[in-house]
Scaffold this motif. Structure first.
Motif, PDB file in Angstrom:
ATOM      1  N   UNK A  35       0.848  -1.205   0.000  1.00  0.00           N
ATOM      2  CA  UNK A  35       0.000   0.000   0.000  1.00  0.00           C
ATOM      3  C   UNK A  35       0.875   1.243   0.000  1.00  0.00           C
ATOM      4  N   UNK A  36       1.864   1.292   0.883  1.00  0.00           N
ATOM      5  CA  UNK A  36       2.771   2.441   0.977  1.00  0.00           C
ATOM      6  C   UNK A  36       3.544   2.662  -0.317  1.00  0.00           C
ATOM      7  N   UNK A  37       3.898   1.571  -1.000  1.00  0.00           N
ATOM      8  CA  UNK A  37       4.650   1.671  -2.251  1.00  0.00           C
ATOM      9  C   UNK A  37       3.737   1.971  -3.441  1.00  0.00           C
ATOM     10  N   UNK A  38       2.428   2.048  -3.212  1.00  0.00           N
ATOM     11  CA  UNK A  38       1.484   2.344  -4.284  1.00  0.00           C
ATOM     12  C   UNK A  38       1.295   1.201  -5.258  1.00  0.00           C
ATOM     13  N   UNK A  39       1.558  -0.017  -4.822  1.00  0.00           N
ATOM     14  CA  UNK A  39       1.481  -1.176  -5.709  1.00  0.00           C
ATOM     15  C   UNK A  39       0.084  -1.796  -5.777  1.00  0.00           C
ATOM     16  N   UNK A  40      -0.808  -1.379  -4.923  1.00  0.00           N
ATOM     17  CA  UNK A  40      -2.163  -1.931  -4.946  1.00  0.00           C
ATOM     18  C   UNK A  40      -3.044  -0.945  -5.705  1.00  0.00           C
ATOM     19  N   UNK A  41      -3.539  -1.383  -6.853  1.00  0.00           N
ATOM     20  CA  UNK A  41      -4.308  -0.512  -7.745  1.00  0.00           C
ATOM     21  C   UNK A  41      -5.802  -0.820  -7.764  1.00  0.00           C
ATOM     22  N   UNK A  42      -6.187  -1.988  -7.257  1.00  0.00           N
ATOM     23  CA  UNK A  42      -7.607  -2.346  -7.259  1.00  0.00           C
ATOM     24  C   UNK A  42      -7.964  -3.014  -5.939  1.00  0.00           C
TER      25      UNK A  42
END
Length: 145
Positions: A35-42
């Motif tokens: 989440x912190x790395x912005x890897x979850x998009x959906x």
């Protein structure tokens, strides 16, 4: 002779009362780095189940409001909580989202559902099945809600 391994139960004995903490520990913390790395998009798989469980917990934690909406005076309530009847040799198991018992031996079985669409008639049959499975003393009456 080899002893059988005991199966681990998925039934919890304790329930965190704080909805946010329960949600954080179960769904946020395991994926925090992503989440912190912005890897979850959906949204994760099973998101509607997650929301259904959170909604059920919200209703249960506001049981006094539910009792008021059902017209049950607070001084008549002797038990109000989720209820689990474990299966035995001579009885079926059942899980009731919110069970209210009054001092007049009346039981209210409340089924909590979360859905983005209409909830079908199968819920009525589900509650009726739970009512039949529930082991009641003869003095009790029950009503589905």
């Amino acid at each position: 002779m080899v002893a059988k391994e005991q199966e681990k139960s998925t039934i919890s004995r304790y329930r965190l009362s704080d909805n946010y903490l329960r949600f954080y520990l179960k769904y946020i913390q395991p994926h925090y780095e992503q989440i912190e790395a912005g890897k979850i998009r959906k949204l994760p798989p099973g998101w509607h189940s997650i929301m259904g469980f959170q909604f059920e917990n919200l209703v249960v934690s506001n049981g006094d409001i539910l009792q008021q909406l059902l017209g049950i005076p607070p001084d008549e309530v002797t038990f109000a909580a989720p209820y689990l009847q474990s299966a035995q040799i001579r009885r079926k198991g059942c899980q009731i989202d919110y069970l209210i018992q009054t001092r007049f031996n009346c039981l209210y079985l409340c089924e909590v559902k979360f859905s983005q669409g209409k909830i079908g008639m199968e819920v009525i049959r589900e509650v009726e099945d739970k009512m039949r499975a529930l082991q009641l003393r003869s003095a009790f009456q029950s009503a589905p809600y």
